[in-house]
Scaffold this motif. Structure first.
Motif, PDB file in Angstrom:
ATOM      1  N   ARG A 138       0.849  -1.193   0.000  1.00 43.70           N
ATOM      2  CA  ARG A 138       0.000   0.000   0.000  1.00 43.70           C
ATOM      3  C   ARG A 138       0.884   1.242   0.000  1.00 43.70           C
ATOM      4  NH1 ARG A 138      -5.328  -0.232   0.771  1.00 43.70           N
ATOM      5  NH2 ARG A 138      -6.298  -2.215   1.329  1.00 43.70           N
ATOM      6  N   PRO A 139       0.571   2.232  -0.848  1.00 41.69           N
ATOM      7  CA  PRO A 139       1.442   3.411  -0.975  1.00 41.69           C
ATOM      8  C   PRO A 139       1.609   4.193   0.328  1.00 41.69           C
ATOM      9  CG  PRO A 139      -0.126   3.322  -2.790  1.00 41.69           C
ATOM     10  CD  PRO A 139      -0.536   2.257  -1.826  1.00 41.69           C
ATOM     11  N   HIS A 140       0.595   4.175   1.217  1.00 44.72           N
ATOM     12  CA  HIS A 140       0.706   4.959   2.447  1.00 44.72           C
ATOM     13  C   HIS A 140       1.278   4.156   3.613  1.00 44.72           C
ATOM     14  CE1 HIS A 140      -3.155   2.930   2.696  1.00 44.72           C
ATOM     15  NE2 HIS A 140      -3.277   3.245   3.974  1.00 44.72           N
ATOM     16  N   PHE A 141       1.849   2.990   3.302  1.00 49.12           N
ATOM     17  CA  PHE A 141       2.494   2.176   4.334  1.00 49.12           C
ATOM     18  C   PHE A 141       4.005   2.175   4.159  1.00 49.12           C
ATOM     19  CE2 PHE A 141      -1.526   0.749   5.736  1.00 49.12           C
ATOM     20  CZ  PHE A 141      -1.343   0.033   6.908  1.00 49.12           C
ATOM     21  N   ARG A 142       4.690   2.042   5.267  1.00 52.28           N
ATOM     22  CA  ARG A 142       6.146   1.813   5.283  1.00 52.28           C
ATOM     23  C   ARG A 142       6.365   0.402   5.828  1.00 52.28           C
ATOM     24  NH1 ARG A 142       7.557   7.271   6.144  1.00 52.28           N
ATOM     25  NH2 ARG A 142       6.119   8.411   4.774  1.00 52.28           N
ATOM     26  N   TYR A 143       7.290  -0.302   5.235  1.00 49.58           N
ATOM     27  CA  TYR A 143       7.579  -1.678   5.653  1.00 49.58           C
ATOM     28  C   TYR A 143       9.050  -1.738   6.071  1.00 49.58           C
ATOM     29  CZ  TYR A 143       3.204  -2.279   3.146  1.00 49.58           C
ATOM     30  OH  TYR A 143       1.907  -2.140   2.719  1.00 49.58           O
ATOM     31  N   TYR A 144       9.277  -2.053   7.325  1.00 45.56           N
ATOM     32  CA  TYR A 144      10.629  -2.028   7.884  1.00 45.56           C
ATOM     33  C   TYR A 144      11.019  -3.396   8.421  1.00 45.56           C
ATOM     34  CZ  TYR A 144      10.124   3.071   7.777  1.00 45.56           C
ATOM     35  OH  TYR A 144       9.930   4.378   7.377  1.00 45.56           O
ATOM     36  N   GLY A 145      12.324  -3.625   8.463  1.00 44.92           N
ATOM     37  CA  GLY A 145      12.811  -4.881   9.007  1.00 44.92           C
ATOM     38  C   GLY A 145      14.133  -4.716   9.722  1.00 44.92           C
ATOM     39  N   VAL A 146      14.484  -5.734  10.493  1.00 49.89           N
ATOM     40  CA  VAL A 146      15.798  -5.820  11.133  1.00 49.89           C
ATOM     41  C   VAL A 146      16.439  -7.120  10.668  1.00 49.89           C
ATOM     42  CG1 VAL A 146      17.018  -6.153  13.327  1.00 49.89           C
ATOM     43  CG2 VAL A 146      15.232  -4.407  13.143  1.00 49.89           C
ATOM     44  N   PHE A 147      17.701  -7.011  10.221  1.00 52.80           N
ATOM     45  CA  PHE A 147      18.458  -8.162   9.731  1.00 52.80           C
ATOM     46  C   PHE A 147      19.548  -8.530  10.732  1.00 52.80           C
ATOM     47  CE2 PHE A 147      16.572  -6.139   6.085  1.00 52.80           C
ATOM     48  CZ  PHE A 147      16.188  -7.197   5.265  1.00 52.80           C
ATOM     49  N   ASP A 148      19.778  -9.835  10.890  1.00 55.68           N
ATOM     50  CA  ASP A 148      20.835 -10.282  11.795  1.00 55.68           C
ATOM     51  C   ASP A 148      22.197 -10.127  11.105  1.00 55.68           C
ATOM     52  OD1 ASP A 148      21.288 -12.493  10.137  1.00 55.68           O
ATOM     53  OD2 ASP A 148      20.370 -13.936  11.499  1.00 55.68           O
ATOM     54  N   PRO A 149      23.302 -10.396  11.807  1.00 55.61           N
ATOM     55  CA  PRO A 149      24.631 -10.188  11.207  1.00 55.61           C
ATOM     56  C   PRO A 149      24.875 -11.006   9.932  1.00 55.61           C
ATOM     57  CG  PRO A 149      24.821 -10.366  13.589  1.00 55.61           C
ATOM     58  CD  PRO A 149      23.414 -10.707  13.255  1.00 55.61           C
TER      59      PRO A 149
END
Length: 232
Positions: A138-149
């Protein structure tokens, strides 16, 4: 109603009327269907207290206008065992925060979703147990993540921009003690402060949340408010 239950409801009521008020405005033009649906969800009667709206009393908010920049926010949550402290630990351990395209991480997201069958004292919703073939963006959403080493996705969050406020709609991670969820929230909140597009960020409500989750919200700077919603 027993005396204990009456006192509990009375104390909740007293707390509620003394909360600061936040005016949260939905802007329909952003995405008419989703904005209208979300507005209805936020303002429908509370399942346990039908005389109040679902996400009005004790809305967990950060007033981003309090912070001139991201450094001011990180300073606010830097004390030992607060959100900034744990986020810093995660960075030192090699975890990396980034915006993500969820369709590039379908397997990892599914692995996160099924990593625990209970969270916050409740069974996981069945929809999390089913592996998705694809995710809509959806254009009004932000999708974030955290990656391990090693570069593997270990936590993700979906953040909707609804008007003068943003709200997390989903947030999950592999359970460990490395501070990955603190990093996920702290960095996504810093992005909102950088952009200066919204006044508030919301993470559901305080009332009804398990003590551990309430503590998590508090150490990241969230406070309970009385939310007043409007649709424009």
């Amino acid at each position: 109603m027993g005396n204990h239950m009456f006192l509990q409801h009375y104390n909740t009521f007293i707390q509620a009327i003394n909360l600061p008020v936040a005016k949260l405005c939905f802007h329909e033009h952003i995405d008419p269907d989703d904005i209208r649906n979300t507005y209805r969800t936020f303002t429908q009667p509370h399942p346990r207290f039908p005389f109040i709206r679902a996400k009005t009393i004790g809305a967990a908010l950060i007033d981003l206008a309090r912070f001139n920049d991201r450094n001011a926010y990180l300073e606010h949550i830097k004390a030992k065992n607060h959100g900034g402290y744990h986020a810093k630990r995660a960075r030192k351990r090699g975890y990396v925060f980034s915006e993500i395209e969820r369709n590039n991480h379908i397997d990892e997201i599914h692995e996160i979703n099924i990593s625990l069958d209970h969270r916050q004292g409740r069974p996981m919703d069945a929809k999390y147990m089913e592996k998705r073939d694809a995710f809509e963006r959806r254009p009004h959403f932000r999708y974030y993540g955290v990656f391990d080493p090693k570069g593997k996705l270990v936590a993700y969050a979906n953040l909707g921009i609804y008007g003068n406020f943003a709200a997390y709609s989903q947030m999950l991670g592999i359970r460990n003690n490395d501070g990955i969820m603190h990093l996920l929230l702290a960095e996504s909140i810093c992005r909102l402060i950088d952009e200066k597009q919204v006044r508030y960020v919301m993470y559901d409500t305080f009332f009804g949340a398990q003590p551990g989750l309430r503590t998590f919200k508090t150490i990241l700077g969230f406070q309970p408010y009385r939310a007043r919603y409007s649709l424009q």
